[in-house]
Design a protein around this motif. Structure first.
Motif, PDB file in Angstrom:
ATOM      1  N   PHE A   1      -4.295   4.622   6.123  1.00  0.00           N
ATOM      2  CA  PHE A   1      -3.572   4.037   7.243  1.00  0.00           C
ATOM      3  C   PHE A   1      -3.299   2.541   7.041  1.00  0.00           C
ATOM      4  O   PHE A   1      -2.601   1.930   7.821  1.00  0.00           O
ATOM      5  CB  PHE A   1      -4.362   4.239   8.544  1.00  0.00           C
ATOM      6  CG  PHE A   1      -4.637   5.688   8.816  1.00  0.00           C
ATOM      7  CD1 PHE A   1      -3.615   6.559   9.154  1.00  0.00           C
ATOM      8  CD2 PHE A   1      -5.921   6.192   8.707  1.00  0.00           C
ATOM      9  CE1 PHE A   1      -3.857   7.893   9.381  1.00  0.00           C
ATOM     10  CE2 PHE A   1      -6.175   7.528   8.949  1.00  0.00           C
ATOM     11  CZ  PHE A   1      -5.140   8.385   9.283  1.00  0.00           C
ATOM     12  N   GLU A   2      -3.868   1.965   5.989  1.00  0.00           N
ATOM     13  CA  GLU A   2      -3.672   0.554   5.705  1.00  0.00           C
ATOM     14  C   GLU A   2      -2.587   0.391   4.639  1.00  0.00           C
ATOM     15  O   GLU A   2      -2.314   1.303   3.869  1.00  0.00           O
ATOM     16  CB  GLU A   2      -4.972  -0.064   5.181  1.00  0.00           C
ATOM     17  CG  GLU A   2      -6.098  -0.042   6.189  1.00  0.00           C
ATOM     18  CD  GLU A   2      -7.378  -0.569   5.602  1.00  0.00           C
ATOM     19  OE1 GLU A   2      -7.689  -1.743   5.862  1.00  0.00           O
ATOM     20  OE2 GLU A   2      -8.044   0.181   4.872  1.00  0.00           O
ATOM     21  N   ASP A   3      -1.996  -0.804   4.610  1.00  0.00           N
ATOM     22  CA  ASP A   3      -1.005  -1.100   3.579  1.00  0.00           C
ATOM     23  C   ASP A   3      -1.693  -1.093   2.221  1.00  0.00           C
ATOM     24  O   ASP A   3      -2.727  -1.719   2.036  1.00  0.00           O
ATOM     25  CB  ASP A   3      -0.365  -2.467   3.819  1.00  0.00           C
ATOM     26  CG  ASP A   3       0.546  -2.462   5.032  1.00  0.00           C
ATOM     27  OD1 ASP A   3       1.032  -1.375   5.385  1.00  0.00           O
ATOM     28  OD2 ASP A   3       0.768  -3.535   5.615  1.00  0.00           O
ATOM     29  N   ASP A   4      -1.120  -0.358   1.303  1.00  0.00           N
ATOM     30  CA  ASP A   4      -1.703  -0.250  -0.032  1.00  0.00           C
ATOM     31  C   ASP A   4      -0.577   0.027  -1.016  1.00  0.00           C
ATOM     32  O   ASP A   4      -0.138   1.158  -1.171  1.00  0.00           O
ATOM     33  CB  ASP A   4      -2.740   0.870  -0.054  1.00  0.00           C
ATOM     34  CG  ASP A   4      -3.430   0.997  -1.400  1.00  0.00           C
ATOM     35  OD1 ASP A   4      -3.213   0.135  -2.273  1.00  0.00           O
ATOM     36  OD2 ASP A   4      -4.189   1.957  -1.573  1.00  0.00           O
ATOM     37  N   ILE A   5      -0.134  -1.020  -1.682  1.00  0.00           N
ATOM     38  CA  ILE A   5       1.003  -0.859  -2.583  1.00  0.00           C
ATOM     39  C   ILE A   5       0.628  -0.111  -3.852  1.00  0.00           C
ATOM     40  O   ILE A   5       1.488   0.424  -4.535  1.00  0.00           O
ATOM     41  CB  ILE A   5       1.630  -2.226  -2.932  1.00  0.00           C
ATOM     42  CG1 ILE A   5       0.601  -3.150  -3.583  1.00  0.00           C
ATOM     43  CG2 ILE A   5       2.221  -2.875  -1.696  1.00  0.00           C
ATOM     44  CD1 ILE A   5       1.177  -4.451  -4.100  1.00  0.00           C
ATOM     45  N   ASN A   6      -0.639  -0.043  -4.177  1.00  0.00           N
ATOM     46  CA  ASN A   6      -1.077   0.616  -5.411  1.00  0.00           C
ATOM     47  C   ASN A   6      -1.521   2.056  -5.193  1.00  0.00           C
ATOM     48  O   ASN A   6      -1.931   2.725  -6.135  1.00  0.00           O
ATOM     49  CB  ASN A   6      -2.224  -0.169  -6.053  1.00  0.00           C
ATOM     50  CG  ASN A   6      -1.788  -1.546  -6.481  1.00  0.00           C
ATOM     51  OD1 ASN A   6      -0.665  -1.723  -6.925  1.00  0.00           O
ATOM     52  ND2 ASN A   6      -2.661  -2.518  -6.321  1.00  0.00           N
ATOM     53  N   ARG A   7      -1.470   2.552  -3.968  1.00  0.00           N
ATOM     54  CA  ARG A   7      -1.969   3.895  -3.659  1.00  0.00           C
ATOM     55  C   ARG A   7      -1.270   4.967  -4.495  1.00  0.00           C
ATOM     56  O   ARG A   7      -1.914   5.831  -5.078  1.00  0.00           O
ATOM     57  CB  ARG A   7      -1.815   4.184  -2.173  1.00  0.00           C
ATOM     58  CG  ARG A   7      -2.305   5.542  -1.758  1.00  0.00           C
ATOM     59  CD  ARG A   7      -2.147   5.734  -0.242  1.00  0.00           C
ATOM     60  NE  ARG A   7      -2.499   7.047   0.169  1.00  0.00           N
ATOM     61  CZ  ARG A   7      -3.734   7.492   0.344  1.00  0.00           C
ATOM     62  NH1 ARG A   7      -4.744   6.690   0.117  1.00  0.00           N
ATOM     63  NH2 ARG A   7      -3.966   8.724   0.735  1.00  0.00           N
ATOM     64  N   GLU A   8       0.048   4.915  -4.552  1.00  0.00           N
ATOM     65  CA  GLU A   8       0.801   5.927  -5.292  1.00  0.00           C
ATOM     66  C   GLU A   8       0.438   5.918  -6.776  1.00  0.00           C
ATOM     67  O   GLU A   8       0.285   6.963  -7.396  1.00  0.00           O
ATOM     68  CB  GLU A   8       2.309   5.713  -5.109  1.00  0.00           C
ATOM     69  CG  GLU A   8       2.807   5.969  -3.702  1.00  0.00           C
ATOM     70  CD  GLU A   8       2.599   7.411  -3.261  1.00  0.00           C
ATOM     71  OE1 GLU A   8       2.782   8.325  -4.089  1.00  0.00           O
ATOM     72  OE2 GLU A   8       2.243   7.620  -2.080  1.00  0.00           O
ATOM     73  N   VAL A   9       0.287   4.724  -7.321  1.00  0.00           N
ATOM     74  CA  VAL A   9      -0.061   4.604  -8.743  1.00  0.00           C
ATOM     75  C   VAL A   9      -1.434   5.218  -8.988  1.00  0.00           C
ATOM     76  O   VAL A   9      -1.630   5.975  -9.946  1.00  0.00           O
ATOM     77  CB  VAL A   9      -0.038   3.121  -9.174  1.00  0.00           C
ATOM     78  CG1 VAL A   9      -0.561   2.952 -10.586  1.00  0.00           C
ATOM     79  CG2 VAL A   9       1.369   2.556  -9.049  1.00  0.00           C
ATOM     80  N   ARG A  10      -2.411   4.901  -8.112  1.00  0.00           N
ATOM     81  CA  ARG A  10      -3.755   5.468  -8.268  1.00  0.00           C
ATOM     82  C   ARG A  10      -3.723   6.982  -8.127  1.00  0.00           C
ATOM     83  O   ARG A  10      -4.413   7.698  -8.857  1.00  0.00           O
ATOM     84  CB  ARG A  10      -4.711   4.875  -7.239  1.00  0.00           C
ATOM     85  CG  ARG A  10      -5.251   3.521  -7.602  1.00  0.00           C
ATOM     86  CD  ARG A  10      -6.472   3.150  -6.777  1.00  0.00           C
ATOM     87  NE  ARG A  10      -6.354   3.448  -5.369  1.00  0.00           N
ATOM     88  CZ  ARG A  10      -5.771   2.673  -4.463  1.00  0.00           C
ATOM     89  NH1 ARG A  10      -5.243   1.524  -4.834  1.00  0.00           N
ATOM     90  NH2 ARG A  10      -5.724   3.031  -3.199  1.00  0.00           N
ATOM     91  N   MET A  11      -2.915   7.492  -7.196  1.00  0.00           N
ATOM     92  CA  MET A  11      -2.832   8.935  -7.001  1.00  0.00           C
ATOM     93  C   MET A  11      -2.235   9.607  -8.233  1.00  0.00           C
ATOM     94  O   MET A  11      -2.708  10.658  -8.667  1.00  0.00           O
ATOM     95  CB  MET A  11      -2.012   9.256  -5.747  1.00  0.00           C
ATOM     96  CG  MET A  11      -2.757   8.933  -4.468  1.00  0.00           C
ATOM     97  SD  MET A  11      -1.782   9.091  -2.958  1.00  0.00           S
ATOM     98  CE  MET A  11      -1.092  10.696  -3.083  1.00  0.00           C
ATOM     99  N   GLU A  12      -1.197   9.012  -8.806  1.00  0.00           N
ATOM    100  CA  GLU A  12      -0.581   9.579 -10.014  1.00  0.00           C
ATOM    101  C   GLU A  12      -1.555   9.558 -11.188  1.00  0.00           C
ATOM    102  O   GLU A  12      -1.659  10.530 -11.936  1.00  0.00           O
ATOM    103  CB  GLU A  12       0.692   8.801 -10.363  1.00  0.00           C
ATOM    104  CG  GLU A  12       1.842   9.076  -9.413  1.00  0.00           C
ATOM    105  CD  GLU A  12       3.044   8.198  -9.690  1.00  0.00           C
ATOM    106  OE1 GLU A  12       3.081   7.520 -10.751  1.00  0.00           O
ATOM    107  OE2 GLU A  12       3.951   8.174  -8.842  1.00  0.00           O
ATOM    108  N   ARG A  13      -2.286   8.458 -11.335  1.00  0.00           N
ATOM    109  CA  ARG A  13      -3.279   8.380 -12.417  1.00  0.00           C
ATOM    110  C   ARG A  13      -4.382   9.410 -12.214  1.00  0.00           C
ATOM    111  O   ARG A  13      -4.838  10.042 -13.168  1.00  0.00           O
ATOM    112  CB  ARG A  13      -3.895   6.984 -12.477  1.00  0.00           C
ATOM    113  CG  ARG A  13      -2.994   5.950 -13.080  1.00  0.00           C
ATOM    114  CD  ARG A  13      -3.702   4.620 -13.199  1.00  0.00           C
ATOM    115  NE  ARG A  13      -2.789   3.593 -13.630  1.00  0.00           N
ATOM    116  CZ  ARG A  13      -2.968   2.303 -13.390  1.00  0.00           C
ATOM    117  NH1 ARG A  13      -4.028   1.889 -12.742  1.00  0.00           N
ATOM    118  NH2 ARG A  13      -2.093   1.428 -13.817  1.00  0.00           N
TER     119      ARG A  13
END
Length: 141
Positions: free
Chosen positions: A80-92
């Motif tokens: 629920f928080e802003d996280d610009i790296n979330r997608e990258v971590r999920m893909e990794r």
């Protein structure tokens, strides 16, 4: 033992047998944590210290450290928080899972015979026998 001897005047100068006995019981503990446990013990107690007191004190110090030091996982923002790296971590993470599970899934697929899908089994069970005719989905004899 030196830290204990500083606080415990009744202890006297420890001989080699005493040192070896205490070392055999406390050798696995971090020295700094053990000295801190001795300091904390004598800050509130007047009784003679035993190795069990030091071990319990070290355990408390380590638990306190775990509570106060931030965990890498807990430091991550929630969904629920802003996280610009979330997608990258999920893909990794997904790539890591595929890398680990890929060979296992291939092995299972090679070693297991091909089974009909659940949909094929359902079609087979609900198929109308050849001797019956159907008109608009209704069985006609």
């Amino acid at each position: 033992m030196a830290a204990v001897a500083v606080f415990e005047y009744r202890f006297g100068t420890p001989n080699m047998d005493v040192l070896q006995a205490w070392h055999s019981v406390l050798a696995d503990l971090d020295v700094d944590d053990a000295v801190e446990a001795v300091r904390r013990y004598y800050a509130v107690n007047t009784d003679r210290i035993m190795p069990g007191h030091i071990r319990a004190g070290v355990k408390e110090i380590q638990a306190e450290r775990r509570r106060t030091q931030p965990s890498e996982v807990r430091a991550l923002p929630s969904r629920f928080e802003d996280d610009i790296n979330r997608e990258v971590r999920m893909e990794r993470g997904a790539a890591s899972v595929k890398e680990v599970l890929g060979p296992l899934l291939e092995h299972v697929a090679r070693s297991r015979p091909e089974l009909p899908s659940a949909m094929d089994q359902l079609r087979e069970l609900t198929a109308v026998p050849a001797e019956f005719d159907t008109v608009d989905g209704e069985v006609v004899e």
